[in-house]
Design an enzyme around this catalytic site. Structure first.
Site: not given
Ligand code: NAI
Length: 330
Positions: A153-154, A231, A233, A257, A262, A294, A297
């Site tokens: 999504k992101i 942004t 982990r 971020d 952290e 962080h 979000f």
């Molecule tokens: P999502 O689940 O929609 O997408 C994650 C994508 O990463 C998926 O398409 C998956 O196939 C892919 N993926 C899994 N393992 C992988 C790898 N080893 N190499 C490459 N791609 C891989 O998750 P979304 O919503 O896009 O969020 C992504 C990350 O953003 C979250 O897991 C979270 O850690 C982080 N996040 C950070 C925030 C912040 O405030 N800084 C807030 C929300 C999320």
């Protein structure tokens, strides 16, 4: 349900109390959830936790002993939860799979543009009456290649914004997102992305397999002066390796971020304390490193969505013993 909230701030209370409307009994606690603080969940049916709470086997066993039946994560990532231990103990887990992917994608691009045009340095210079442009030279994003690691999504929203700036966007994802392909994103092997991209941005979850994905080996393959943005982990990046790459000039810009250690720093006002983490303080000495705590979000829209989904997860678990937003167990 009686719910003990760990690591809460005033803004969490405000959004949750508005959405809850008396449905569950919410008890807001300031400490992080750890083995030492788990006892605070006494008399609770559920605990609600955030990104830097520890929900490992030891904590889960103590929670199970206290009668806790559900862990409500008020975040998307679940790398801090031992899902296998929770399943073994019969404790349900729910998360907020998406609350505002726009917030994180927009913050990602804000870090990129700020680093490139040195807005963080220009802000201070102007306030001190220094109108020199030396050291502020940037580049056009138009025509640059951006490599996204993770196209969920992101990642997809970040791609859309960058395509709007005229960038060429390539991506690596074991499960390529068809929406990205339709937008014109080219999926490539990770090695190709490392070697080609001018800017690399991380948008994948942290798993045991991709811990320190950005290692000294990965950094050695990248273009000189590459920009890296994280942004997602902190532990996706080997911080010591990236510090060496900043010193050699291999990494030209670093926007974070998140940071692997952290948990002891972020979300607290430590401005009158000595920071003991020498690795973090070393990062702060580089003019081409920009760190936010962080906050990607942190928009009103996201807080409202987090509260609404978390309360719905608690209600669903209370009424059916299940939660549709249970994180996937491998
Ligand atoms: P999502 O689940 O929609 O997408 C994650 C994508 O990463 C998926 O398409 C998956 O196939 C892919 N993926 C899994 N393992 C992988 C790898 N080893 N190499 C490459 N791609 C891989 O998750 P979304 O919503 O896009 O969020 C992504 C990350 O953003 C979250 O897991 C979270 O850690 C982080 N996040 C950070 C925030 C912040 O405030 N800084 C807030 C929300 C999320």
């Amino acid at each position: 349900m009686n719910v003990a909230f760990f690591s809460t701030k005033k803004y969490d209370q405000a959004s949750f109390l508005t959405v809850n409307e008396g449905r569950h009994h919410l008890r807001f606690l300031e400490p992080h959830l750890t083995a030492e603080t788990a006892a605070l969940a006494k008399d609770s049916d559920a605990v609600c936790v955030f990104v830097n709470d520890t929900v490992d086997a030891e904590v889960l066993e103590e929670l199970a002993r206290l009668g806790v039946r559900f862990i409500a994560l008020r975040c998307a990532g679940f790398n801090n939860v031992d899902l296998a231990a929770a399943a073994r103990l019969g404790i349900g887990v729910g998360r907020v799979p998406a609350y505002s992917p726009y917030a994180v994608a927009e913050h990602t691009v804000a870090l990129m543009l700020t680093l490139n045009r040195q807005i963080h340095r220009a802000y201070n210079r102007i306030r001190e009456g220094n109108f020199s442009l030396d050291g502020l030279l940037g580049f056009d994003f138009h025509g640059r290649t951006v490599g996204l690691i993770g196209s969920g999504k992101i990642g997809a929203i970040t791609a859309k914004i960058l395509l709007g700036l005229g960038c060429q966007v390539i991506a690596y994802d074991p499960f390529p997102n068809a929406e990205c392909t339709a937008l014109g994103v080219e999926f490539v092997e990770l090695d190709h992305l490392f070697r080609t991209a001018h800017i690399i941005s991380l948008h994948c979850p942290l798993t045991p397999e991709n811990h320190h994905l950005i290692s000294s080996d990965a950094l050695s393959k990248m273009r000189d002066g590459v920009m890296i943005i994280n942004t997602s982990r902190g532990a996706l990046i080997d911080t010591l390796a990236v510090i060496e790459a900043l010193k050699s000039g291999r990494v030209g810009y670093l926007g974070l971020d998140v940071y692997e250690e952290e948990g002891d720093l972020f979300f607290e006002d430590l401005s009158d304390q000595i920071i003991a983490d020498d690795i973090f303080t070393r990062l702060l000495t580089f003019p081409n490193v920009l760190i936010t705590g962080h906050q990607a979000f942190f928009t009103r829209n996201a807080l409202d969505n987090i509260a609404a989904t978390t309360i719905a997860n608690l209600t669903e678990f209370e009424t059916s013993g299940r939660c549709a937003n249970t994180p996937p167990v491998k």
